[in-house]
Scaffold this active site. Structure first.
Site, PDB file in Angstrom:
ATOM      1  N   HIS A   1       0.812  -1.209   0.000  1.00 53.00           N
ATOM      2  CA  HIS A   1       0.000   0.000   0.000  1.00 53.00           C
ATOM      3  C   HIS A   1       0.853   1.271   0.000  1.00 53.00           C
ATOM      4  O   HIS A   1       0.346   2.371   0.186  1.00 53.00           O
ATOM      5  CB  HIS A   1      -0.912  -0.035   1.245  1.00 53.00           C
ATOM      6  CG  HIS A   1      -2.032   0.940   1.222  1.00 53.00           C
ATOM      7  ND1 HIS A   1      -2.133   1.988   2.116  1.00 53.00           N
ATOM      8  CD2 HIS A   1      -3.104   1.047   0.421  1.00 53.00           C
ATOM      9  CE1 HIS A   1      -3.228   2.688   1.872  1.00 53.00           C
ATOM     10  NE2 HIS A   1      -3.838   2.144   0.851  1.00 53.00           N
TER      11      HIS A   1
ATOM     12  N   LYS B   1      -3.713  10.674   5.197  1.00 50.72           N
ATOM     13  CA  LYS B   1      -3.440   9.980   6.456  1.00 50.72           C
ATOM     14  C   LYS B   1      -2.357  10.784   7.173  1.00 50.72           C
ATOM     15  O   LYS B   1      -1.159  10.622   6.919  1.00 50.72           O
ATOM     16  CB  LYS B   1      -2.919   8.562   6.201  1.00 50.72           C
ATOM     17  CG  LYS B   1      -3.775   7.738   5.206  1.00 50.72           C
ATOM     18  CD  LYS B   1      -3.220   7.812   3.827  1.00 50.72           C
ATOM     19  CE  LYS B   1      -3.777   6.804   2.869  1.00 50.72           C
ATOM     20  NZ  LYS B   1      -5.177   6.605   2.762  1.00 50.72           N
TER      21      LYS B   1
ATOM     22  N   ASP C   1      16.941  10.542  -8.142  1.00 49.78           N
ATOM     23  CA  ASP C   1      18.377  10.807  -7.961  1.00 49.78           C
ATOM     24  C   ASP C   1      18.822  10.828  -6.500  1.00 49.78           C
ATOM     25  O   ASP C   1      19.869  11.410  -6.173  1.00 49.78           O
ATOM     26  CB  ASP C   1      18.776  12.126  -8.638  1.00 49.78           C
ATOM     27  CG  ASP C   1      18.702  12.042 -10.156  1.00 49.78           C
ATOM     28  OD1 ASP C   1      18.616  10.913 -10.684  1.00 49.78           O
ATOM     29  OD2 ASP C   1      18.724  13.095 -10.809  1.00 49.78           O
TER      30      ASP C   1
ATOM     31  N   LYS D   1       3.353   4.462  -1.168  1.00 56.24           N
ATOM     32  CA  LYS D   1       3.426   5.468  -2.234  1.00 56.24           C
ATOM     33  C   LYS D   1       4.781   6.161  -2.112  1.00 56.24           C
ATOM     34  O   LYS D   1       4.964   7.004  -1.232  1.00 56.24           O
ATOM     35  CB  LYS D   1       2.307   6.516  -2.119  1.00 56.24           C
ATOM     36  CG  LYS D   1       0.913   5.988  -2.448  1.00 56.24           C
ATOM     37  CD  LYS D   1       0.194   5.529  -1.217  1.00 56.24           C
ATOM     38  CE  LYS D   1      -1.215   5.057  -1.538  1.00 56.24           C
ATOM     39  NZ  LYS D   1      -1.838   4.377  -0.407  1.00 56.24           N
TER      40      LYS D   1
END
Length: 539
Positions: free
Chosen positions: A273, A458, A280, A275
């Protein structure tokens, strides 16, 4: 005329991207897997029904031996380190339907690494352990444990249990909307010169992803190390079949987390879940947004989508980088030879330094250990709040431990406020979320529902000093079953922007007092959500 040409170009790009991966429905692996899984479940249930006939025949002793063996599964459940509410659900199932319960437990709840994964993770951890003392450059020592125990203790916990360090020399920028961060992500991607790492639960073809994909293809052709990781279940309805093969064909390295396969397996229940976007080594993004148009309000499904993101620029990005590489290495069975090549300063001039903006520390959790880092960081912030505590979450499914922590903060005089959606994306979960309102409000917690639409952010913030932004919902799946990530922030400039975002959102939200609940929540509604709440640990 110019706008029409832009729209035509956008359509052409979308068609071009989709063409290589069109698959006849009868060859769709996910469809075939779904059919086989259905047949497996049907066979399992049929076998259990037939087994009951032994109780009425000459082979009743076989029936009771099998039941006794199934009851033995109660021992590992009772002695496991899983959450108490989760234990209770499994114990009830085991008592009522022991054969089916034991089978489901062994398939879906007995989580552990395979030997191959243990070896892979162990190798990565060895390299990280060698690197940890150097990478932080003694930053933890810059925090006085007597004067700043909040930052010091949380950072030390994450460092010891999550293998990520706390950093200074990192600038943070908070984006209160997905559409705010979208153009910044594109800009930073265009400026990439060495590598790009992306790990997302959902990637959906559309303006958001296609805009990113064009850049990724261009950068891969230019020789950059471009890697994309996505969750197979999360993308089941958003990406074509064998999309990873298409990405590989255009030069993008791809990894699919827990591919949907035609057999029952615990891994189907544990998803990625996270993200994460790293560019670089010196620029990183995380937060609530997935790579799909609804997250930037280009597609409207549940009113105006309220989401957020945090950008890190500097040494602190290494925490996100190491989280990505750990998962990539485990899934691809590849060794990380040298973490130095992924440092934020690797490709910069020696005289270049990043500005200090408080302290930042990325952290992550995985379902195959019982160290619930996300839950523990949340609770630590709750316990340490003295003046105010603001929390936003799309789903509010609390275990007793978290419920008591939030209530106790409010009873101690902390201004505790929760922000949840008013327009739900999952009505059953929304009902369960509301079932917790009365207990919280009676303890002094103020609850707001975001009236314009759906809240997906969240976020925790306390006392203008500490905050966390990430992917971890306040539900059992995020806290116990999924791979998640977040960033702990201490005295960064972004904290005042996070607070401002909360205050602005509260103004367009509806507060649910006891009077409002008595008026809007009918006895029938309260009874229904109370029944649904029995199954909360499974949602």
């Amino acid at each position: 005329m110019a706008n029409k040409n832009k729209e035509k170009t956008k359509r052409e790009k979308t068609q071009r991207i989709q063409e290589p991966v069109i698959t006849p429905f009868y060859l769709n692996k996910k469809l075939v897997a779904g059919i086989i899984l259905f047949l497996e479940v049907a066979t399992l249930i049929t076998g259990i029904i037939l087994l009951r006939y032994f109780a009425n025949g000459n082979y009743i002793w076989i029936y009771w031996i099998i039941r006794a063996l199934c009851w033995l599964v109660l021992i590992p459940i009772v002695n496991s380190r899983m959450d108490a509410a989760y234990k209770i659900i499994w114990l009830v199932v085991m008592v009522l339907v022991p054969v089916l319960g034991a089978t489901l437990y062994l398939l879906f709840a007995n989580k552990k690494f395979s030997k191959k994964e243990k070896k892979s993770v162990g190798n990565v951890h060895k390299e990280l352990d060698k690197f940890m003392s150097y990478s932080s450059k003694g930053v933890l020592k810059k925090i006085d444990p007597d004067k700043e125990p909040n930052a010091y203790n949380i950072a030390r916990y994450i460092h010891s249990n999550g293998r990520t360090n706390i950093f200074d020399n990192t600038e943070t920028t908070y984006y209160p909307w997905g559409e705010d961060v979208f153009p910044v992500m594109l800009e930073k991607l265009r400026n990439a010169k060495h590598y790009i790492f992306m790990e997302y639960f959902i990637i959906e073809q559309g303006h958001f992803w296609n805009s990113i994909l064009d850049i990724l293809i261009e950068k891969a052709k230019a020789g950059l190390d471009v890697r994309v990781m996505y969750d197979d279940l999360g993308c089941m309805n958003t990406l074509p079949n064998d999309y990873d093969q298409y990405l590989e064909s255009v030069g993008i390295k791809c990894c699919v987390f827990a591919p949907i396969r035609p057999f029952l397996d615990i891994r189907m229940n544990n998803r990625d879940h996270r993200k994460i976007l790293v560019i670089d080594g010196h620029t990183g993004f995380t937060g609530g947004i997935n790579i799909a148009d609804e997250y930037i309000n280009e597609k409207i499904r549940f009113g105006k989508w309220k989401d957020n993101a945090i950008m890190l620029h500097g040494n602190g990005v290494f925490g996100l980088t190491s989280l990505f590489l750990e998962t990539w290495s485990r899934l691809k069975n590849e060794e990380v030879v040298d973490f130095n090549q992924y440092l934020s300063t690797k490709y910069l001039d020696e005289t270049t330094s990043f500005k200090s903006d408080g302290f930042v520390q990325a952290y992550g959790s995985i379902p195959y250990t019982f160290e619930t880092i996300g839950l523990n960081v949340y609770q630590d912030i709750i316990f340490r709040a003295k003046k105010y505590l603001y929390i936003s979450t799309p789903y509010l499914i609390l275990n007793d431990e978290m419920m008591n922590a939030i209530k106790m903060a409010a009873k101690n005089g902390v201004d505790v406020r929760l922000l949840t959606p008013h327009i739900p994306d999952k009505k059953i979960v929304f009902g369960i979320t509301r079932s917790f309102y009365r207990q919280l409000v009676e303890a002094g917690v103020r609850i707001y529902e975001y009236v314009p639409g759906f809240v997906h952010a969240k976020t925790f913030i306390a006392d203008d000093e500490m905050a966390t932004v990430g992917t971890i919902n306040l539900d059992y799946r995020s806290l116990f079953l999924h791979s998640e990530n977040g960033v702990f922030l201490y005295k960064t400039k972004s904290i005042k922007d996070i607070k401002k975002d909360f205050e602005t959102t509260f103004m367009v939200s509806k507060e649910y007092t006891l009077e409002v609940m008595d008026k809007e929540f009918t006895p029938a509604y309260r009874f229904i959500v109370a029944i649904l709440r029995l199954f909360a640990p499974m949602l």
